[in-house]
Write a protein that holds these residues in place. Structure first.
Motif, short mmCIF file in Angstrom:
data_model
loop_
_atom_site.label_atom_id
_atom_site.label_comp_id
_atom_site.label_asym_id
_atom_site.label_seq_id
_atom_site.Cartn_x
_atom_site.Cartn_y
_atom_site.Cartn_z
N PHE A 1 0.82 -1.22 0.00
CA PHE A 1 0.00 0.00 0.00
C PHE A 1 0.85 1.27 0.00
N PHE B 1 0.91 2.99 -3.37
CA PHE B 1 -0.25 3.70 -3.89
C PHE B 1 0.00 5.20 -4.06
N THR C 1 -8.54 0.82 -7.56
CA THR C 1 -8.08 0.33 -6.25
C THR C 1 -8.63 -1.05 -5.97
N ALA D 1 -6.38 4.17 1.17
CA ALA D 1 -6.13 4.36 -0.26
C ALA D 1 -7.27 5.13 -0.90
N SER E 1 -1.52 2.57 6.19
CA SER E 1 -0.72 1.46 5.68
C SER E 1 -0.30 0.51 6.79
#
Length: 247
Positions: free
Chosen positions: A63, A66, A120, A148, A214
């Protein structure tokens, strides 16, 4: 009663969103940027972060890719939102329709956010594939996906605002990419700063506020940051439209 009022409030923005999404379906750039996003986060996780060598049941490094991917993905999705309307001369037509400036902005935002959310969710095969390999916490993964989506919402609102003040798609793309890069990489510049200055700089950093997600943490301060920045840039976008409408 409240539900009916909400449906009435969102009816026109959702109508605009459906129109925008239909146009995106026939745009090759959408499929190119989707493939890029999926490849980037996967290569980042398996190759650069060397997941199989970490011997740790964690998706944190996955993550953390991202925010980096969004530096290019978000500008592509937002650059033509308002610049294309100006180029085609359809902006004046939009102002004559029974839409308020806020409804126009909300419709554009929902379009971009829907595309970001879809991209996503398309990464779900990655955690689903590796979950049998260790004891992963589903709650942590849900928190990471929530972060995210909040990050994508804030970045999309920023990109739409910059598109509204840009003359061309190229300017909107470069402006959004540069600002997102700066707001993402700010944390890396705070190592030698005094604590007070570092805390001030980090308060503007997207990656800093995303880091808690995260790790699987839902920090109210980080949630508030993403919600407030999203609302702020949507408000500024609305003010730009109002100024252009009456100027």
């Amino acid at each position: 009663m409240a539900e009916k009022n909400l449906k009435r409030l969102l009816a026109r923005p959702l109508a605009l969103t459906r129109r925008e999404l239909r146009s995106w379906v026939y745009t090759p750039a959408l499929y190119v940027i989707t493939v890029f996003f999926l490849l980037f986060v996967s290569i980042w996780f398996f190759h650069f972060q060397r997941f199989f060598a970490m011997d740790t049941a964690s998706l944190r490094s996955f993550f953390l890719g991202f925010p980096l991917a969004f530096i290019l993905v978000i500008p592509v999705l937002t650059m033509k939102a308002w610049t294309e309307e100006k180029k085609l001369g359809s902006e004046e037509l939009l102002f004559t329709l029974p839409f308020t400036e806020w409804e126009l902005v909300l419709g554009k935002f929902l379009t971009c956010f829907t595309l970001v959310a879809a991209m996503t969710l398309l990464t779900l095969p990655v955690p689903l594939t590796i979950m049998p390999l260790g004891h992963f916490d589903p709650g942590v993964i849900l928190a990471e996906y929530a972060g995210a989506l909040l990050l994508g919402a804030s970045a999309s609102a920023l990109g739409l605002f910059l598109s509204s003040v840009s003359r061309t798609q190229a300017a909107a793309f470069l402006g959004t990419a540069v600002v997102l890069m700066a707001m993402t990489l700010l944390t890396g510049l705070t190592g030698d700063m005094p604590p007070a200055l570092a805390a001030f700089v980090n308060s503007f950093s997207l990656s800093f506020h995303f880091e808690s997600f995260s790790r699987g943490l839902l920090d109210s301060r980080d949630i508030a940051f993403f919600l407030l920045t999203t609302g702020l840039f949507l408000f500024l976008n609305t003010q730009v439209l109002i100024f252009r409408k009456w100027s």
